[in-house]
Write a protein that holds these residues in place. Sequence first.
Motif: not given
Length: 480
Positions: A50-59
């Motif tokens: 979930s953290a990786v998902l949020l990070y990628q969407m934030g980019k």
Amino acid sequence: MNIQYFTEDPLFILAIGILVVFISIIGFRLHAFLALLLGAFVVALITPESAVLLYQMGKGASEASAQRLATQGEGIRIATEFGNTCGKIGILIAMASIIGKTMLESGAAEKIVRSTLKVTGDKYAPMTFLGSSFFIGIPVFFDTVFYLMVPLAKAMAMRVGKNYGLLILCIAAGAAMANSLVPPTPGPLFLVTEMNIPIGMMMMGGFLVGLVTISAGYLYAVWANRKWPIPLRNAVDAPLDEIKALSEKDERELPALWFSLLPIVIPIALISVNALIGSFAEVSETSSFTGVLDFVGEKNVALSLGALSSIWLLAVQKKGDKKGLTASVQTALMSAGVIILITSAGGAFGGMLQQTGISLRLAELTKDYQMALIPLAFFITAIVRTAQGSATVAMITASGILAGMANTGTLEYHQLYLGLAIACGSKLIPWMNDSGFWIVCKMSNLTEQEALKTFSPLLTIMGLVGLIVILIAASIFPLI
């Protein structure tokens, strides 16, 4: 507190990653490349999807794309970040190694050092290195400046017989501060855009703050050089006996000064002119001149041209000895390969830390912080820099958090001071997740412990001095 929530907290993952790297290198004497990869794998394994998902969407990735990236295996994610870092620095390091090796072996570095000493004398040589690296570092990246000047420092230290550590710290101090404070390097340029700061004002403010901070850095470097003197060590690409032999050569056997300077002047001139024209000139995109300049002024191409000129220089000095020329280039590339691996592994480690969401976590912790905005901007940037390693990423993160406050028009001083505080905060604290840390270690043959005792405090002290100067200037000259 929920145990799962605690173990998935980016701060907890950060602490685990730091411990793994430190224990591996300091405790078990593991090679830095392996230690950093191990740290990256540990961080990647305990980071929730979930953290990786949020990070990628934030980019800016779409939800489908972010989901695909988040479900990739840890090895693929690490290899991707490893490759991204290698793509940024691989050619630069290889070309810089060739320049360094050929300049030393041809006598070009020795010629430059002798010419410099005639003007400054032994006493002022470190100050000359400090000023030169600061001015060169305005248009040129920190790593490029460091690559270009290290062979000169080695030749100078052999010539003078002391102060190798001082010369290295002077190069690092000047280049590092210029790179974060004065446009047109990427960090300051981003601040100018994000925080609505006139570029001319940022250049002048960064230049003035930079002069004060590098002066403080010089004083620390002198002290550190006395307390922890660093010897000029043998290296595969720069054996001490070769440097010593060159220092004893007759002046007539050395190349001309203009020829000796060519491998340094070519990349600096091309990169600088391209950056200045790109920043200030209104030139048509279809201009053939602009197209040529964009090509030769790109840092990889510019440094490659510098390397070609250094090979030409060595070929002239060796008078057609093709075997000797080939051996010199091969030795340089072998040395560069190790540096590229370590630096890229550091980039992979830093990339895995970023994917934990550490930047968002830090923003959340500081959103209700009631300190004055200038020190707030400084410390947010410092925390992000220390956590994930990149000064530019730290500046971008902090400006994203504070840009809204900077543009409200309610400040009692110009937003320039916030931008300068962010720039100075990005100097704290370089350690093993920072590619610049490894470049300094490996190019100058410092041990990790020596770099942590000298290079890391050097940048930290300059950043803190910058904060004090900015607070005083904002009080006396609010500029509004």
